[in-house]
Design a protein around this motif. Structure first.
Motif, PDB file in Angstrom:
ATOM      1  N   VAL A 184     -12.229   8.226  -5.611  1.00 35.45           N
ATOM      2  CA  VAL A 184     -10.892   7.941  -6.135  1.00 35.45           C
ATOM      3  C   VAL A 184     -10.051   7.303  -5.034  1.00 35.45           C
ATOM      4  CG1 VAL A 184      -8.778   8.902  -7.128  1.00 35.45           C
ATOM      5  CG2 VAL A 184     -11.004   9.817  -7.808  1.00 35.45           C
ATOM      6  N   ALA A 185      -9.366   6.226  -5.367  1.00 34.37           N
ATOM      7  CA  ALA A 185      -8.545   5.505  -4.393  1.00 34.37           C
ATOM      8  C   ALA A 185      -7.137   5.305  -4.931  1.00 34.37           C
ATOM      9  CB  ALA A 185      -9.179   4.148  -4.066  1.00 34.37           C
ATOM     10  N   ALA A 186      -6.205   5.019  -4.003  1.00 34.56           N
ATOM     11  CA  ALA A 186      -4.803   4.787  -4.352  1.00 34.56           C
ATOM     12  C   ALA A 186      -4.312   3.547  -3.628  1.00 34.56           C
ATOM     13  CB  ALA A 186      -3.969   6.011  -3.986  1.00 34.56           C
ATOM     14  N   GLY A 187      -2.987   3.334  -3.656  1.00 27.06           N
ATOM     15  CA  GLY A 187      -2.412   2.160  -3.018  1.00 27.06           C
ATOM     16  C   GLY A 187      -2.571   2.170  -1.514  1.00 27.06           C
ATOM     17  N   TRP A 188      -2.660   0.971  -0.944  1.00 32.82           N
ATOM     18  CA  TRP A 188      -2.918   0.811   0.490  1.00 32.82           C
ATOM     19  C   TRP A 188      -1.669   0.387   1.247  1.00 32.82           C
ATOM     20  CZ3 TRP A 188      -6.094  -3.905   2.584  1.00 32.82           C
ATOM     21  CH2 TRP A 188      -6.177  -3.847   3.992  1.00 32.82           C
ATOM     22  N   LYS A 189      -1.206  -0.846   1.017  1.00 37.87           N
ATOM     23  CA  LYS A 189      -0.067  -1.368   1.767  1.00 37.87           C
ATOM     24  C   LYS A 189       0.670  -2.399   0.927  1.00 37.87           C
ATOM     25  CE  LYS A 189      -2.734  -4.996   4.142  1.00 37.87           C
ATOM     26  NZ  LYS A 189      -3.123  -5.552   5.471  1.00 37.87           N
ATOM     27  N   PRO A 190       1.889  -2.786   1.346  1.00 37.85           N
ATOM     28  CA  PRO A 190       2.660  -3.768   0.566  1.00 37.85           C
ATOM     29  C   PRO A 190       1.981  -5.130   0.490  1.00 37.85           C
ATOM     30  CG  PRO A 190       4.106  -2.569   2.061  1.00 37.85           C
ATOM     31  CD  PRO A 190       2.689  -2.212   2.444  1.00 37.85           C
ATOM     32  N   GLY A 191       2.342  -5.882  -0.552  1.00 40.38           N
ATOM     33  CA  GLY A 191       1.850  -7.249  -0.699  1.00 40.38           C
ATOM     34  C   GLY A 191       1.012  -7.481  -1.931  1.00 40.38           C
ATOM     35  N   PHE A 192       0.630  -6.392  -2.592  1.00 42.78           N
ATOM     36  CA  PHE A 192      -0.196  -6.500  -3.799  1.00 42.78           C
ATOM     37  C   PHE A 192      -0.234  -5.141  -4.480  1.00 42.78           C
ATOM     38  CE2 PHE A 192      -2.804  -6.416   0.094  1.00 42.78           C
ATOM     39  CZ  PHE A 192      -3.269  -5.114   0.051  1.00 42.78           C
ATOM     40  N   SER A 193      -0.813  -5.109  -5.677  1.00 41.36           N
ATOM     41  CA  SER A 193      -0.931  -3.852  -6.411  1.00 41.36           C
ATOM     42  C   SER A 193      -2.289  -3.214  -6.149  1.00 41.36           C
ATOM     43  CB  SER A 193      -0.755  -4.099  -7.917  1.00 41.36           C
ATOM     44  OG  SER A 193      -1.942  -4.643  -8.471  1.00 41.36           O
ATOM     45  N   THR A 194      -2.535  -2.079  -6.796  1.00 41.30           N
ATOM     46  CA  THR A 194      -3.828  -1.411  -6.650  1.00 41.30           C
ATOM     47  C   THR A 194      -4.959  -2.201  -7.302  1.00 41.30           C
ATOM     48  OG1 THR A 194      -3.201  -0.042  -8.550  1.00 41.30           O
ATOM     49  CG2 THR A 194      -2.950   0.929  -6.361  1.00 41.30           C
ATOM     50  N   ASP A 195      -4.638  -3.199  -8.139  1.00 39.64           N
ATOM     51  CA  ASP A 195      -5.698  -4.076  -8.655  1.00 39.64           C
ATOM     52  C   ASP A 195      -6.444  -4.726  -7.493  1.00 39.64           C
ATOM     53  OD1 ASP A 195      -4.937  -3.543 -11.264  1.00 39.64           O
ATOM     54  OD2 ASP A 195      -3.723  -5.353 -11.460  1.00 39.64           O
ATOM     55  N   ASN A 196      -5.703  -5.109  -6.469  1.00 38.30           N
ATOM     56  CA  ASN A 196      -6.337  -5.752  -5.318  1.00 38.30           C
ATOM     57  C   ASN A 196      -7.210  -4.755  -4.547  1.00 38.30           C
ATOM     58  OD1 ASN A 196      -6.457  -8.345  -3.788  1.00 38.30           O
ATOM     59  ND2 ASN A 196      -5.719  -7.051  -2.115  1.00 38.30           N
ATOM     60  N   ASP A 197      -6.766  -3.514  -4.451  1.00 37.83           N
ATOM     61  CA  ASP A 197      -7.588  -2.479  -3.816  1.00 37.83           C
ATOM     62  C   ASP A 197      -8.906  -2.309  -4.584  1.00 37.83           C
ATOM     63  OD1 ASP A 197      -5.582  -1.847  -1.885  1.00 37.83           O
ATOM     64  OD2 ASP A 197      -4.526  -0.722  -3.423  1.00 37.83           O
ATOM     65  N   ALA A 198      -8.815  -2.380  -5.914  1.00 44.17           N
ATOM     66  CA  ALA A 198     -10.028  -2.268  -6.738  1.00 44.17           C
ATOM     67  C   ALA A 198     -10.993  -3.413  -6.454  1.00 44.17           C
ATOM     68  CB  ALA A 198      -9.650  -2.249  -8.222  1.00 44.17           C
ATOM     69  N   VAL A 199     -10.453  -4.615  -6.295  1.00 46.94           N
ATOM     70  CA  VAL A 199     -11.293  -5.777  -5.990  1.00 46.94           C
ATOM     71  C   VAL A 199     -11.943  -5.623  -4.613  1.00 46.94           C
ATOM     72  CG1 VAL A 199     -11.249  -8.257  -5.519  1.00 46.94           C
ATOM     73  CG2 VAL A 199     -10.054  -7.349  -7.509  1.00 46.94           C
ATOM     74  N   LEU A 200     -11.179  -5.157  -3.636  1.00 47.03           N
ATOM     75  CA  LEU A 200     -11.724  -4.975  -2.286  1.00 47.03           C
ATOM     76  C   LEU A 200     -12.824  -3.911  -2.270  1.00 47.03           C
ATOM     77  CD1 LEU A 200      -8.425  -5.108  -0.190  1.00 47.03           C
ATOM     78  CD2 LEU A 200     -10.153  -6.900  -0.409  1.00 47.03           C
ATOM     79  N   LEU A 201     -12.650  -2.849  -3.053  1.00 42.48           N
ATOM     80  CA  LEU A 201     -13.676  -1.810  -3.128  1.00 42.48           C
ATOM     81  C   LEU A 201     -14.907  -2.320  -3.878  1.00 42.48           C
ATOM     82  CD1 LEU A 201     -11.348   1.237  -3.731  1.00 42.48           C
ATOM     83  CD2 LEU A 201     -12.903   0.946  -1.781  1.00 42.48           C
TER      84      LEU A 201
END
Length: 243
Positions: A129-146
């Motif tokens: 399970v993951a959450a938000g990382w840092k400013p500049g994008f939404s968690t959609d981008n975190d999903a793409v990076l994962l």
């Protein structure tokens, strides 16, 4: 081991408060799915949703207010500073939602909530399970990076809409649902700029990265448990496929 990534909107997890009925049904379906698919593991990325927007709007209201001496109550230097502050509020909301989502999976999720997708290198359970990382994008981008890190080829984006539309159907009665769309056409719709609290089917920053990686994104209704299972099982489903 096959890895699948699901970006779960905050409006699905906690539209006003945590939706315990949904979370229970969702957790049961996911447990059944993983039992039937022992060579598959799942990554869930929690969004901020309505709680994030409520607090972001409150911050903007306070930031725009003046005291009796006509001085701003909460001064900020630039719009970028305001956006960064709003992003951090949204990120905090995603982390709260991620913690409640993690409880759904019990021992299937052996690791703490991921808050930096660039620093997680192992995956010890069946669920991460993951959450938000840092400013500049939404968690959609975190999903793409994962998805990139763990070699997933598809991100399932769950929100409060069943399909992407050609326009906002709440404002345009002629808006049409879309079954399939290319990244080029989708990015023309959502643009290239991220603004905290932006309400779009998939974050513009994440969309650019997903196109570069050749990922497929499926946008579908987050509360339709049977349809989500159909997508996971690679069966016929209701949603919009972007690739």
């Amino acid at each position: 081991m096959t890895t699948k990534v699901l970006s779960v909107g905050g409006s699905i997890i906690a539209p006003n408060e945590p939706d315990t009925n949904f979370l229970s049904q969702f957790g049961k379906m996911i447990t059944d799915y993983l039992t039937s698919n022992p060579e598959t593991r799942l990554i869930f990325v929690a969004g901020g949703g309505a709680p994030a927007r409520i607090y972001q709007n409150a911050y903007k209201e306070v930031a725009a207010a003046f005291d009796d001496n006509q001085k701003k109550v909460c001064a900020y230097e630039t719009d970028d500073d305001l956006n960064a502050a709003c992003d951090w509020i949204g990120i905090t909301a995603t982390r709260l939602n991620a913690q409640i989502l993690k409880t759904v999976f019990g021992p299937l999720c052996q690791q703490e909530v991921v808050i930096d997708p660039t620093k997680v290198n192992d995956f010890t359970g069946r669920v991460l399970v993951a959450a938000g990382w840092k400013p500049g994008f939404s968690t959609d981008n975190d999903a793409v990076l994962l998805a990139e890190k763990f070699h997933a080829d598809t991100v399932l984006n769950l929100s409060n809409i069943a399909k992407v539309y050609t326009d906002d159907p709440r404002k345009n009665p002629d808006a049409k649902p879309i079954d399939n769309i290319s990244w080029a056409d989708f990015r023309k719709m959502v643009g290239d700029e991220w603004v905290p609290g932006k309400n779009c089917p998939f974050d513009p920053i994440a969309s650019k990265k997903a196109e570069e990686l050749g990922l497929t994104v499926i946008c579908a209704a987050g509360k339709d448990i049977e349809n989500i299972r159909a997508i996971l099982d690679a069966k016929e489903y209701v949603g919009t496929t972007i690739k």
